[in-house]
Write an enzyme that holds these catalytic residues in place. Structure first.
Site, mmCIF file in Angstrom:
data_model
loop_
_atom_site.group_PDB
_atom_site.id
_atom_site.type_symbol
_atom_site.label_atom_id
_atom_site.label_comp_id
_atom_site.label_asym_id
_atom_site.label_seq_id
_atom_site.Cartn_x
_atom_site.Cartn_y
_atom_site.Cartn_z
ATOM 1 N N HIS A 1 -4.917 -21.271 11.590
ATOM 2 C CA HIS A 1 -6.279 -21.693 11.295
ATOM 3 C C HIS A 1 -7.065 -20.601 10.572
ATOM 4 O O HIS A 1 -7.723 -20.877 9.551
ATOM 5 C CB HIS A 1 -7.040 -22.096 12.549
ATOM 6 C CG HIS A 1 -8.487 -22.347 12.245
ATOM 7 N ND1 HIS A 1 -8.925 -23.519 11.654
ATOM 8 C CD2 HIS A 1 -9.582 -21.537 12.341
ATOM 9 C CE1 HIS A 1 -10.229 -23.423 11.428
ATOM 10 N NE2 HIS A 1 -10.646 -22.241 11.834
ATOM 11 N N ASP B 1 -8.051 -7.289 1.150
ATOM 12 C CA ASP B 1 -7.071 -7.461 2.221
ATOM 13 C C ASP B 1 -7.681 -6.951 3.514
ATOM 14 O O ASP B 1 -8.581 -6.108 3.502
ATOM 15 C CB ASP B 1 -5.785 -6.669 1.939
ATOM 16 C CG ASP B 1 -5.927 -5.207 2.362
ATOM 17 O OD1 ASP B 1 -5.457 -4.858 3.457
ATOM 18 O OD2 ASP B 1 -6.542 -4.419 1.611
ATOM 19 N N CYS C 1 -10.923 -29.299 8.519
ATOM 20 C CA CYS C 1 -9.912 -28.287 8.200
ATOM 21 C C CYS C 1 -8.534 -28.931 8.124
ATOM 22 O O CYS C 1 -8.140 -29.683 9.030
ATOM 23 C CB CYS C 1 -9.919 -27.182 9.257
ATOM 24 S SG CYS C 1 -8.629 -25.925 8.983
ATOM 25 N N ASP D 1 0.856 -1.181 0.000
ATOM 26 C CA ASP D 1 0.000 0.000 0.000
ATOM 27 C C ASP D 1 0.898 1.239 0.000
ATOM 28 O O ASP D 1 2.121 1.144 0.099
ATOM 29 C CB ASP D 1 -0.953 -0.009 1.200
ATOM 30 C CG ASP D 1 -0.228 -0.026 2.539
ATOM 31 O OD1 ASP D 1 0.964 0.305 2.582
ATOM 32 O OD2 ASP D 1 -0.872 -0.373 3.548
ATOM 33 N N SER D 2 0.298 2.398 -0.118
ATOM 34 C CA SER D 2 1.093 3.621 -0.229
ATOM 35 C C SER D 2 1.526 4.161 1.120
ATOM 36 O O SER D 2 2.342 5.082 1.187
ATOM 37 C CB SER D 2 0.282 4.701 -0.947
ATOM 38 O OG SER D 2 -0.811 5.112 -0.136
ATOM 39 N N GLY D 3 0.964 3.616 2.206
ATOM 40 C CA GLY D 3 1.213 4.162 3.524
ATOM 41 C C GLY D 3 0.297 5.312 3.868
ATOM 42 O O GLY D 3 0.315 5.821 4.990
ATOM 43 N N GLY D 4 -0.535 5.712 2.900
ATOM 44 C CA GLY D 4 -1.419 6.852 3.112
ATOM 45 C C GLY D 4 -2.385 6.671 4.260
ATOM 46 O O GLY D 4 -2.594 7.584 5.063
ATOM 47 N N PHE D 5 -2.978 5.477 4.374
ATOM 48 C CA PHE D 5 -3.961 5.255 5.433
ATOM 49 C C PHE D 5 -3.310 5.407 6.807
ATOM 50 O O PHE D 5 -3.873 6.020 7.716
ATOM 51 C CB PHE D 5 -4.594 3.870 5.297
ATOM 52 C CG PHE D 5 -5.620 3.584 6.356
ATOM 53 C CD1 PHE D 5 -6.909 4.063 6.238
ATOM 54 C CD2 PHE D 5 -5.290 2.847 7.488
ATOM 55 C CE1 PHE D 5 -7.865 3.826 7.218
ATOM 56 C CE2 PHE D 5 -6.228 2.596 8.481
ATOM 57 C CZ PHE D 5 -7.516 3.086 8.337
ATOM 58 N N GLY E 1 -11.272 4.227 1.128
ATOM 59 C CA GLY E 1 -12.166 5.038 1.940
ATOM 60 C C GLY E 1 -13.442 4.364 2.372
ATOM 61 O O GLY E 1 -14.413 5.045 2.723
ATOM 62 N N ASP F 1 -2.829 8.483 -1.851
ATOM 63 C CA ASP F 1 -4.155 9.095 -1.898
ATOM 64 C C ASP F 1 -4.485 9.631 -0.521
ATOM 65 O O ASP F 1 -3.819 9.325 0.454
ATOM 66 C CB ASP F 1 -5.216 8.076 -2.332
ATOM 67 C CG ASP F 1 -5.396 6.971 -1.301
ATOM 68 O OD1 ASP F 1 -4.371 6.500 -0.747
ATOM 69 O OD2 ASP F 1 -6.532 6.578 -1.027
ATOM 70 N N CYS G 1 -5.957 -27.781 13.555
ATOM 71 C CA CYS G 1 -7.133 -28.658 13.562
ATOM 72 C C CYS G 1 -6.752 -30.129 13.434
ATOM 73 O O CYS G 1 -7.417 -30.999 13.996
ATOM 74 C CB CYS G 1 -8.086 -28.255 12.436
ATOM 75 S SG CYS G 1 -8.940 -26.685 12.730
ATOM 76 N N CYS H 1 -5.613 -27.492 8.417
ATOM 77 C CA CYS H 1 -4.526 -26.770 9.072
ATOM 78 C C CYS H 1 -3.922 -27.591 10.213
ATOM 79 O O CYS H 1 -4.576 -28.472 10.770
ATOM 80 C CB CYS H 1 -5.003 -25.400 9.579
ATOM 81 S SG CYS H 1 -5.848 -25.419 11.175
#
Length: 374
Positions: free
Chosen positions: A337, A268, A306, A93-97, A218, A147, A311, A308
């Site tokens: 899990h 994500d 499952c 990501d851009s790091g903006g958030f 957003g 952004d 489990c 994993c």
């Protein structure tokens, strides 16, 4: 193999669709959920774990990796893939958030965002050009533009002004990004708050910049689920059908289903890993709060079918014991899990879309994850 940036659509079901995105480090079947590896690691797991659970792409955070250990060091070490020993695709990501969440510690100007590090208080500037330079050093397969993430509740005047700034920053990011430089793709981020006409304008402006993919930003910033879905269903069709569509920061099972129904390809969220560390586990029958006393003597596995390691090997009673005792193994097993569940969930969704039974799959999963518990 196709060139990086090639996106091929497969069978669909209504607006839900399957596809295949080619990157410099492999192909990704969509729709896909990306585990979050904020600081060059998915918390408590190693790359072999991620391969075993079926993760095809992970997310790294530009803000955190820039501050520590530093993007120049990562570049010196051969890029993020080599540094963390992950040979699959990475999106940064851009790091903006993260910058905008600092609130009083940052200042927005036309040049970019000046902010104080949450680690030591040092001053930094994230300009569009600087963000592209950082992401180039990290060597990610997919880079996001800088952004402004508009806060929920922002009025129209602020949102409109912010939209103009976001477009100008996106234009500068596009100019700073050499076309498919080392195979790195660049995605634009549609903003516009909760004003549908501004979302449409943002999409139009970004499409003119010919990005390799498009994201909706957003959302999931404090609004109700109904408000999020209203924008989601209205804005997604505005994005190019022949490019991957990414819904940022959304990960509850019910919301993933809504996103897929709208035509989203990529997701994500920190939800599965964060919830794992809080003792909340996801199954195809619904959530399990492993802290509850009812599991103290439960000798059954968390989820019988499952695959994993948690489990296959341990009982609910043991998982509860580890969590109550605050043993480090608890975080690892719970994370294994939860991410296995999300990988299986998306694989089953893709299969349901291909077979034309997505709505039936969605109905069944929404029953397991009602709106009050999604």
């Amino acid at each position: 193999m196709n060139l990086p940036g090639t996106f091929t659509l497969g069978p669909g079901d209504g607006s839900a669709r399957t596809g295949r995105l080619t990157t410099a480090h492999g192909e990704i079947e969509t729709p896909v959920f990306m585990p979050v590896g904020t600081q060059g690691t998915v918390k408590s797991l190693c790359p072999d774990d991620l391969r075993t659970i079926g993760a095809r792409i992970i997310l790294g955070n530009t803000y955190h990796l820039y501050l520590r250990p530093g993007d120049e060091l990562v570049a010196k070490m051969g890029g993020l893939h080599r540094f963390m020993a992950w040979d699959g695709p990475i999106l940064t990501d851009s790091g903006g958030f993260q910058v905008f969440s600092l609130s009083g510690l940052r200042r927005i100007t036309e040049e970019g965002v000046t902010f104080s590090s949450h680690i030591d208080g040092s001053k930094h500037l994230f300009s569009p050009e600087k963000v592209i330079s950082i992401e180039r050093n990290l060597g990610s397969d997919i880079m996001m533009v800088l952004d402004e993430c508009v806060p929920y509740g922002a009025d129209r005047a602020y949102t409109e002004k912010s939209l103009g700034l976001t477009t100008r920053w996106a234009t500068r990011c596009r100019a700073a990004h050499a076309p498919l430089d080392r195979g790195q793709l660049l995605f634009g981020i549609v903003q516009g708050g909760f004003f549908k006409d501004l979302r449409a304008e943002s999409a139009r402006q970004l499409i003119d910049l010919a990005f390799e993919g498009y994201a909706l930003g957003g959302l999931s910033v404090g609004e109700s689920r109904a408000e999020m879905y209203d924008i989601l269903y209205d804005a997604t069709p505005l994005l190019p059908a022949d490019k991957p569509r990414y819904l940022m920061g959304v990960g509850a099972p019910r919301d993933l289903l809504a996103g897929m129904a709208a035509g989203i390809d990529m997701f994500d969220c920190v939800l599965p890993t964060r919830n794992a560390r809080n003792g909340t586990l996801f199954t195809f029958q619904g959530k399990v709060n492993i802290k509850r006393a009812e599991y103290r003597e439960d000798d059954s596995p968390l989820e019988a079918d499952c695959p994993c390691y948690a489990c296959r090997t341990f009982s609910k009673a043991y998982l509860r014991h580890l969590y109550v005792a605050r043993e480090l193994l608890s975080y690892r097993l719970n994370t294994l899990h939860n991410l296995t569940f999300f990988s299986r969930f998306m694989a089953q969704a893709r299969q349901a879309i291909r077979e034309g039974r997505f709505e039936a799959f969605r109905t069944a999963m929404e029953a397991a994850y009602p709106e009050t518990d999604a």
